[in-house]
Design a protein around this motif. Structure first.
Motif, mmCIF file in Angstrom:
data_model
loop_
_atom_site.group_PDB
_atom_site.id
_atom_site.type_symbol
_atom_site.label_atom_id
_atom_site.label_comp_id
_atom_site.label_asym_id
_atom_site.label_seq_id
_atom_site.Cartn_x
_atom_site.Cartn_y
_atom_site.Cartn_z
ATOM 1 N N ILE A 38 -6.614 -3.609 8.604
ATOM 2 C CA ILE A 38 -6.311 -3.260 7.211
ATOM 3 C C ILE A 38 -7.612 -3.272 6.415
ATOM 4 O O ILE A 38 -8.548 -4.010 6.736
ATOM 5 C CB ILE A 38 -5.279 -4.253 6.619
ATOM 6 N N GLY A 39 -7.653 -2.442 5.380
ATOM 7 C CA GLY A 39 -8.858 -2.392 4.562
ATOM 8 C C GLY A 39 -8.559 -2.296 3.084
ATOM 9 O O GLY A 39 -7.493 -1.829 2.683
ATOM 10 N N ASP A 40 -9.491 -2.797 2.261
ATOM 11 C CA ASP A 40 -9.467 -2.541 0.821
ATOM 12 C C ASP A 40 -8.162 -3.036 0.197
ATOM 13 O O ASP A 40 -7.387 -2.245 -0.327
ATOM 14 C CB ASP A 40 -9.676 -1.038 0.573
ATOM 15 N N TRP A 41 -7.971 -4.379 0.202
ATOM 16 C CA TRP A 41 -6.630 -4.873 -0.055
ATOM 17 C C TRP A 41 -6.446 -5.852 -1.212
ATOM 18 O O TRP A 41 -5.452 -5.795 -1.923
ATOM 19 C CB TRP A 41 -6.055 -5.489 1.223
ATOM 20 N N GLY A 42 -7.335 -6.809 -1.480
ATOM 21 C CA GLY A 42 -7.009 -7.954 -2.336
ATOM 22 C C GLY A 42 -6.871 -7.649 -3.815
ATOM 23 O O GLY A 42 -7.868 -7.532 -4.533
ATOM 24 N N ARG A 43 -5.647 -7.526 -4.294
ATOM 25 C CA ARG A 43 -5.396 -7.209 -5.705
ATOM 26 C C ARG A 43 -4.261 -8.067 -6.272
ATOM 27 O O ARG A 43 -3.458 -7.586 -7.067
ATOM 28 C CB ARG A 43 -5.055 -5.737 -5.863
ATOM 29 N N ALA A 44 -4.187 -9.310 -5.831
ATOM 30 C CA ALA A 44 -3.140 -10.212 -6.312
ATOM 31 C C ALA A 44 -1.753 -9.590 -6.156
ATOM 32 O O ALA A 44 -0.859 -9.803 -6.986
ATOM 33 C CB ALA A 44 -3.401 -10.613 -7.769
ATOM 34 N N GLY A 45 -1.581 -8.828 -5.103
ATOM 35 C CA GLY A 45 -0.279 -8.246 -4.790
ATOM 36 C C GLY A 45 -0.006 -6.900 -5.424
ATOM 37 O O GLY A 45 0.972 -6.232 -5.069
ATOM 38 N N ARG A 46 -0.864 -6.505 -6.365
ATOM 39 C CA ARG A 46 -0.601 -5.257 -7.103
ATOM 40 C C ARG A 46 -0.913 -4.030 -6.249
ATOM 41 O O ARG A 46 -1.505 -4.115 -5.189
ATOM 42 C CB ARG A 46 -1.438 -5.227 -8.380
ATOM 43 N N ASP A 47 -0.539 -2.873 -6.809
ATOM 44 C CA ASP A 47 -0.867 -1.574 -6.197
ATOM 45 C C ASP A 47 -0.386 -1.497 -4.750
ATOM 46 O O ASP A 47 -1.100 -1.006 -3.879
ATOM 47 C CB ASP A 47 -2.380 -1.307 -6.266
ATOM 48 N N GLN A 49 -0.011 -3.730 -2.570
ATOM 49 C CA GLN A 49 -0.575 -4.638 -1.563
ATOM 50 C C GLN A 49 0.530 -5.386 -0.822
ATOM 51 O O GLN A 49 0.485 -5.536 0.408
ATOM 52 C CB GLN A 49 -1.543 -5.649 -2.195
ATOM 53 N N VAL A 50 1.530 -5.846 -1.569
ATOM 54 C CA VAL A 50 2.621 -6.610 -0.944
ATOM 55 C C VAL A 50 3.432 -5.732 0.006
ATOM 56 O O VAL A 50 3.815 -6.164 1.100
ATOM 57 C CB VAL A 50 3.532 -7.229 -2.028
ATOM 58 N N ASP A 51 3.669 -4.492 -0.404
ATOM 59 C CA ASP A 51 4.456 -3.593 0.451
ATOM 60 C C ASP A 51 3.743 -3.323 1.776
ATOM 61 O O ASP A 51 4.360 -3.316 2.833
ATOM 62 C CB ASP A 51 4.710 -2.271 -0.279
ATOM 63 N N VAL A 52 2.433 -3.093 1.689
ATOM 64 C CA VAL A 52 1.670 -2.862 2.927
ATOM 65 C C VAL A 52 1.674 -4.135 3.777
ATOM 66 O O VAL A 52 1.863 -4.080 4.995
ATOM 67 C CB VAL A 52 0.232 -2.420 2.610
ATOM 68 N N ALA A 53 1.486 -5.284 3.120
ATOM 69 C CA ALA A 53 1.462 -6.556 3.857
ATOM 70 C C ALA A 53 2.780 -6.792 4.587
ATOM 71 O O ALA A 53 2.793 -7.210 5.758
ATOM 72 C CB ALA A 53 1.189 -7.709 2.885
ATOM 73 N N ASN A 54 3.886 -6.533 3.898
ATOM 74 C CA ASN A 54 5.185 -6.788 4.518
ATOM 75 C C ASN A 54 5.433 -5.873 5.719
ATOM 76 O O ASN A 54 5.929 -6.314 6.756
ATOM 77 C CB ASN A 54 6.299 -6.624 3.479
ATOM 78 N N GLN A 55 5.060 -4.601 5.564
ATOM 79 C CA GLN A 55 5.250 -3.692 6.698
ATOM 80 C C GLN A 55 4.301 -4.038 7.837
ATOM 81 O O GLN A 55 4.680 -3.979 9.016
ATOM 82 C CB GLN A 55 5.048 -2.235 6.267
ATOM 83 N N MET A 56 3.075 -4.414 7.494
ATOM 84 C CA MET A 56 2.125 -4.783 8.553
ATOM 85 C C MET A 56 2.642 -6.001 9.313
ATOM 86 O O MET A 56 2.481 -6.095 10.538
ATOM 87 C CB MET A 56 0.738 -5.046 7.970
ATOM 88 N N GLY A 260 -5.095 -0.422 2.039
ATOM 89 C CA GLY A 260 -4.345 -1.671 1.999
ATOM 90 C C GLY A 260 -3.734 -2.030 0.662
ATOM 91 O O GLY A 260 -2.878 -2.921 0.575
ATOM 92 N N SER A 261 -4.176 -1.368 -0.397
ATOM 93 C CA SER A 261 -3.512 -1.551 -1.710
ATOM 94 C C SER A 261 -3.638 -0.235 -2.474
ATOM 95 O O SER A 261 -2.951 0.720 -2.109
ATOM 96 C CB SER A 261 -4.067 -2.758 -2.469
ATOM 97 N N ALA A 262 -4.489 -0.153 -3.496
ATOM 98 C CA ALA A 262 -4.574 1.089 -4.270
ATOM 99 C C ALA A 262 -5.098 2.238 -3.415
ATOM 100 O O ALA A 262 -6.075 2.074 -2.692
ATOM 101 C CB ALA A 262 -5.492 0.881 -5.470
ATOM 102 N N THR A 263 -4.447 3.377 -3.499
ATOM 103 C CA THR A 263 -4.906 4.574 -2.791
ATOM 104 C C THR A 263 -4.975 5.747 -3.762
ATOM 105 O O THR A 263 -4.546 5.635 -4.905
ATOM 106 C CB THR A 263 -3.951 4.968 -1.637
ATOM 107 N N TYR A 264 -5.495 6.848 -3.292
ATOM 108 C CA TYR A 264 -5.466 8.078 -4.084
ATOM 109 C C TYR A 264 -5.177 9.254 -3.168
ATOM 110 O O TYR A 264 -5.501 9.227 -1.980
ATOM 111 C CB TYR A 264 -6.793 8.299 -4.828
ATOM 112 N N ASN A 279 -1.269 8.058 1.583
ATOM 113 C CA ASN A 279 -0.246 7.013 1.651
ATOM 114 C C ASN A 279 -0.884 5.632 1.812
ATOM 115 O O ASN A 279 -1.937 5.500 2.413
ATOM 116 C CB ASN A 279 0.681 7.251 2.842
ATOM 117 N N HIS A 280 -0.208 4.619 1.293
ATOM 118 C CA HIS A 280 -0.647 3.248 1.551
ATOM 119 C C HIS A 280 -0.334 2.902 3.001
ATOM 120 O O HIS A 280 0.698 3.314 3.527
ATOM 121 C CB HIS A 280 0.101 2.263 0.650
ATOM 122 N N GLY A 281 -1.196 2.117 3.630
ATOM 123 C CA GLY A 281 -0.895 1.774 5.015
ATOM 124 C C GLY A 281 -1.997 1.014 5.703
ATOM 125 O O GLY A 281 -2.900 0.454 5.073
#
Ligand SMILES: [Fe+2]
Length: 312
Positions: A38-47, A49-56, A260-264, A279-281
């Motif tokens: 996973i990359g580019d992730w730590g945002r206190a759960g925002r954007d 991050q939690v959804d990607v973490a749970n699926q991972m 891992g969190s915010a994407t574009y 997509n986030h992933g």
């Protein structure tokens, strides 16, 4: 070698058909070493991050993941301030809670980590049973279930990016020549059939240059890429671009795993016949002595792209 997802699925179907034939135990496929990245992730759960973490967590459990790799930019926007920064909990410990993600995390640093206290990220290795960042760049040797060796080379790419000089990305004092000499020597000394190089910044990407976003990194192309080529590296994995990308340039597979969190959603053209998803992933790898299968998986668990790299 480059396979589209369609080709991969077709090959998988062929493999499944072949699997219906009676196989002697001696020729049965070896179990792979499975892990997630996973990359580019730590945002206190925002954007997301939690959804990607749970699926991972779910995917890691399903594949029997043995460890997790972080390709950097662990804490946005400015790294951590110290060992007592609440971000350790709000962006890491309290986010990646699945039992499948409690095994070691092999960490590298990104440019946002360099805006904060890098030494604290190194020191946290002694405070966490899973956070493993023994040095700014380092090698780890793994043994696959079939006995094959795989050497992983974890780089510290921020110091190579010249535009950071004098900025708040505090790369002052980092000796890039020393890191390159280490990499060249370590790759030359490795007798492992698999050598996998992981860094934060891309080398080549699947997106055309555009204003406001970074894709290809000329500093990495000029200084790191020649060493990978000289040693026959097959795959380089990075983050930094906040999306998922695959591109192959002269035999090296470059995979961007920065979602891992915010994407574009990319607005520039897809080049080099590459793959791009906003997509986030995250990424999975299944590694045996014969082949490396990887997948880019979104936060719903859907595989967006997969590829098989056979051993040279
Ligand atoms: Fe970055």
């Amino acid at each position: 070698m480059k396979l589209s997802r369609r080709t991969l699925l077709a090959n998988t179907a062929k493999t499944a058909a072949a699997g219906a034939l009676p196989l002697a135990p001696a020729v049965a496929a070896a179990a792979p070493l499975n892990f997630v990245l996973i990359g580019d992730w730590g945002r206190a759960g925002r954007d997301n991050q939690v959804d990607v973490a749970n699926q991972m967590g779910k995917t890691a459990a399903a594949i029997g993941s043995k460890f997790t790799v972080s390709v950097g930019d662990n804490f946005y926007e400015n790294g951590v301030t110290g060992l007592d920064d609440p971000y350790w909990h709000t962006s890491f410990e309290d986010i990646y809670t699945a039992p499948s993600l409690q095994s070691p995390w092999k960490i590298i640093l990104g440019n946002h980590d360099y805006r904060g206290n890098v030494q604290a990220q190194l020191d946290y290795s002694a405070h966490s049973p899973r956070w493993q960042l023994p040095a700014r760049y380092y090698q780890v040797s793994e043994t696959l279930p079939d006995g094959t060796k795989a050497d992983f080379f974890y780089l510290d790419t921020s110091p190579f990016i010249r535009k950071y000089i004098g900025s708040n990305v505090n790369i002052a004092g980092q000796d890039t020549n020393a890191q390159l000499a280490w990499l060249d020597k370590a790759l030359g000394a490795s007798t492992a059939p698999w050598k996998i190089v992981i860094g934060h910044h891309p080398i080549y990407t699947a997106l055309a240059p555009e204003q406001g976003y970074e894709h290809d990194q000329p500093d990495m192309i000029a200084r790191v890429d020649p060493i990978l080529r000289a040693h026959g590296i097959r795959i380089y994995i990075n983050g930094h671009d906040h999306n998922l990308q695959v591109v192959t340039v002269n035999g090296i597979n470059y995979v961007t795993n920065g979602a891992g969190s915010a994407t574009y959603q990319a607005t520039s053209a897809v080049i080099r016949n590459g793959f791009v998803s906003g997509n986030h992933g995250f990424m999975t790898i299944a590694l045996t002595g014969e082949k490396l299968d990887y997948a880019l998986v979104d936060m719903t668990g859907k595989t967006l792209y997969g590829q098989t790299i056979t051993r040279a």
